[in-house]
Write an enzyme that holds these catalytic residues in place. Structure first.
Site, PDB file in Angstrom:
ATOM      1  N   ILE A 266      54.663  34.318  48.288  1.00 44.50           N
ATOM      2  CA  ILE A 266      53.342  33.753  47.864  1.00 44.50           C
ATOM      3  C   ILE A 266      51.957  35.628  47.450  1.00 44.50           C
ATOM      4  O   ILE A 266      52.585  36.357  48.046  1.00 44.50           O
ATOM      5  CB  ILE A 266      53.100  34.132  49.698  1.00 44.50           C
ATOM      6  CG1 ILE A 266      53.467  32.805  50.239  1.00 44.50           C
ATOM      7  CG2 ILE A 266      51.404  33.793  49.728  1.00 44.50           C
ATOM      8  CD1 ILE A 266      53.158  32.332  51.855  1.00 44.50           C
TER       9      ILE A 266
ATOM     10  N   THR B  29      49.437  32.205  42.667  1.00 51.47           N
ATOM     11  CA  THR B  29      49.167  33.022  42.884  1.00 51.47           C
ATOM     12  C   THR B  29      47.372  31.905  42.221  1.00 51.47           C
ATOM     13  O   THR B  29      47.803  30.603  42.103  1.00 51.47           O
ATOM     14  CB  THR B  29      49.110  33.232  41.279  1.00 51.47           C
ATOM     15  OG1 THR B  29      48.093  33.421  41.151  1.00 51.47           O
ATOM     16  CG2 THR B  29      50.071  32.527  40.277  1.00 51.47           C
TER      17      THR B  29
ATOM     18  N   CYS C  80      41.897  55.215  45.977  1.00 48.01           N
ATOM     19  CA  CYS C  80      42.817  54.923  46.687  1.00 48.01           C
ATOM     20  C   CYS C  80      43.780  55.398  47.253  1.00 48.01           C
ATOM     21  O   CYS C  80      44.038  55.615  47.956  1.00 48.01           O
ATOM     22  CB  CYS C  80      42.697  53.471  46.567  1.00 48.01           C
ATOM     23  SG  CYS C  80      41.606  51.867  46.531  1.00 48.01           S
TER      24      CYS C  80
HETATM   25  C1  LIG Z   1      47.906  42.756  44.471  1.00 45.82           C
HETATM   26  S1  LIG Z   1      48.290  41.342  44.069  1.00 45.82           S
HETATM   27  C2  LIG Z   1      50.401  41.285  44.252  1.00 45.82           C
HETATM   28  C3  LIG Z   1      50.925  40.592  43.008  1.00 45.82           C
HETATM   29  C4  LIG Z   1      52.719  40.832  43.161  1.00 45.82           C
HETATM   30  N1  LIG Z   1      53.091  40.333  44.254  1.00 45.82           N
HETATM   31  C5  LIG Z   1      53.082  42.180  42.741  1.00 45.82           C
HETATM   32  O1  LIG Z   1      53.666  43.201  43.729  1.00 45.82           O
HETATM   33  O2  LIG Z   1      52.766  42.534  41.892  1.00 45.82           O
HETATM   34  C6  LIG Z   1      47.962  39.664  45.310  1.00 45.82           C
HETATM   35  C7  LIG Z   1      48.472  38.445  44.789  1.00 45.82           C
HETATM   36  O3  LIG Z   1      48.036  37.610  45.630  1.00 45.82           O
HETATM   37  C8  LIG Z   1      47.187  36.365  45.346  1.00 45.82           C
HETATM   38  N2  LIG Z   1      45.952  36.089  46.038  1.00 45.82           N
HETATM   39  C9  LIG Z   1      45.644  35.863  46.550  1.00 45.82           C
HETATM   40  N3  LIG Z   1      44.991  35.131  47.489  1.00 45.82           N
HETATM   41  C10 LIG Z   1      45.746  34.552  46.924  1.00 45.82           C
HETATM   42  C11 LIG Z   1      45.389  32.714  47.206  1.00 45.82           C
HETATM   43  N4  LIG Z   1      44.725  32.593  48.678  1.00 45.82           N
HETATM   44  N5  LIG Z   1      46.800  32.093  47.562  1.00 45.82           N
HETATM   45  C12 LIG Z   1      47.952  32.574  47.269  1.00 45.82           C
HETATM   46  N6  LIG Z   1      47.714  33.490  46.525  1.00 45.82           N
HETATM   47  C13 LIG Z   1      46.392  34.708  46.172  1.00 45.82           C
HETATM   48  C14 LIG Z   1      46.816  36.903  44.326  1.00 45.82           C
HETATM   49  O4  LIG Z   1      46.250  35.747  43.333  1.00 45.82           O
HETATM   50  C15 LIG Z   1      47.607  37.563  42.993  1.00 45.82           C
HETATM   51  O5  LIG Z   1      48.379  37.392  43.275  1.00 45.82           O
END
Ligand SMILES: C[S@@+](CC[C@H](N)C(=O)[O-])C[C@H]1O[C@@H](n2cnc3c(N)ncnc32)[C@H](O)[C@@H]1O
Length: 382
Positions: free
Chosen positions: A174, A197, A354
């Site tokens: 997720i 995503t 950060c």
């Molecule tokens: C900081 S990124 C982390 C991506 C990955 N897991 C990594 O560690 O590189 C946050 C992820 O959460 C997803 N995201 C945020 N809100 C979301 C939602 N409501 N439903 C599904 N995915 C979501 C974003 O699209 C993004 O892919």
């Protein structure tokens, strides 16, 4: 003109300076001083702007070039260790933001896409250069690593070991970002993966990365998931869920996880439970983000799962962010034509602020492992 306006115009830049100087001196910071964490002020209106607008004024005035600092990361560590962020009274904008967050669901299904468009779709040219080869946009694990590449690889391995992946399992990722973890799990553990995503740019790149493996990348909100998985993992995504949706989120994980499943949550965390949003980060980097507290995670999860393990490696996020910043500076000449100088200052401020917050131990990085009560307990590796 109201009496408050008359009073305010009678406050001189010198008055604002005196107060700012006193506050900063409590953090060991000297205005126009020689230390790398001291600030060099270029515009005398800086003091008033920061004291009236708090975090937003500090960040925006940096973007406008009103002040400089050789080591912004050290500046923020000092400011936060001294608790200066709590010294400036709330202004009208802050009050509205806090009330809105209390009254409305700022992370509703409709609004969840905003951060996808405004942040994650910013540019794969930037993210592919700033991040490691797996494009991990989350905290790396530096326990035994001495490079970003090795530390992200170690994080991916740690997650897979905590999940006890076996060939043939179905895994849900997720918030899969650019597909780095989904690909790693499928390639190294022979599992099939569904990644979700809310960023179209991420989906495109993740699909290309995972081509040839049993991986589907969906452009979808987590609330629309209705399936069955052996394992669920969510890395760096819970920060977008928001307090009004924590129960929904754990309901979604519960209904998608098989009875003997394991769920791993990887999230930044904080000790505050109300208004845990920095106004500058909210406006310029992650709209509608909100850091959960340990209590909020425990409350939302306890009717669904047994909390098997809680691992904090927040200090590693400082190192990760500084590595991203070094790579950002290195790649800037290659991508500068696609962005503005103001954008460069914005990203510089974001990564250093950060890093400083993690170094000050103001915020944490948690990996929490849940099951439904595995017989004899889970042995969770570190
Ligand atoms: C900081 S990124 C982390 C991506 C990955 N897991 C990594 O560690 O590189 C946050 C992820 O959460 C997803 N995201 C945020 N809100 C979301 C939602 N409501 N439903 C599904 N995915 C979501 C974003 O699209 C993004 O892919």
């Amino acid at each position: 003109m109201s009496s408050s306006c008359i009073e305010e115009t009678s406050v001189s830049n010198d008055d604002w300076y005196r107060i700012a100087n006193e506050l900063l001196s409590r953090a060991g910071i000297t205005i126009n001083g020689p230390a790398p964490f001291d600030i060099q002020v270029k515009n005398p209106r800086f003091f008033k702007r920061v004291l009236r607008e708090g975090s937003l004024g500090l960040g925006e005035s940096y973007m406008d070039g009103w002040w400089e600092c050789e080591r912004l990361d050290m500046f923020f560590t000092k400011v936060l260790r001294a608790g200066l962020e709590n010294q400036i009274p709330h202004n009208v904008k802050d009050t509205l933001r806090i009330l809105s967050a209390r009254l409305f669901n700022l992370q509703s299904k409709k609004r969840a896409w905003i951060v996808g468009k405004e942040h994650y779709d910013l540019g794969n040219d930037l993210f592919s250069r700033m991040l490691d080869t797996h494009m991990q946009y989350s905290c790396a694990y530096w326990k035994e690593a001495d490079s970003l590449e090795a530390a992200q690889q170690a994080k991916l391995k740690l997650i897979c070991e905590k999940l006890q992946l076996q060939p043939g399992m179905r895994v849900l990722d997720i918030g899969c970002g650019w597909g780095g973890l989904s690909h790693y799990m499928a390639a190294n553990y022979g599992v099939s993966v569904v990644g979700v995503t809310i960023s179209a740019e991420q989906q495109k790149m993740a699909q290309a990365r995972c081509a040839g493996f049993d991986v589907s990348i969906l452009l979808q909100d987590y609330r629309d998931l209705n399936d069955q998985f052996d394992r669920i993992v969510s890395v760096g995504m819970f920060e977008h869920v928001g307090p009004k949706n924590y129960d929904t989120y754990f309901n979604v994980v519960d209904r998608n996880l098989k009875p003997d499943g394991i769920f791993l949550l990887h999230s930044i965390g904080s000790k505050k439970t109300d208004n845990n949003v920095d106004p500058w980060i909210d406006k310029y980097i992650f709209p509608n983000g909100c850091l959960p507290s340990a209590r909020q995670i425990a409350n939302a999860s306890e009717s669904h799962f047994v909390l098997e393990d809680w691992h904090n490696f927040g200090a590693d996020y400082d190192t990760t962010l500084m590595a991203w910043y070094a790579r950002f500076l290195d790649c800037w000449p290659e991508i500068a034509d696609n962005y503005s100088e103001r954008f460069k200052r914005m990203f510089t401020y974001y990564l250093n602020a950060c890093a400083g917050a993690f170094r000050a131990r103001d915020i944490q990085l948690w990996q929490v492992v849940f099951s439904r009560g595995v017989e004899n307990g889970l042995r969770v590796p570190r």
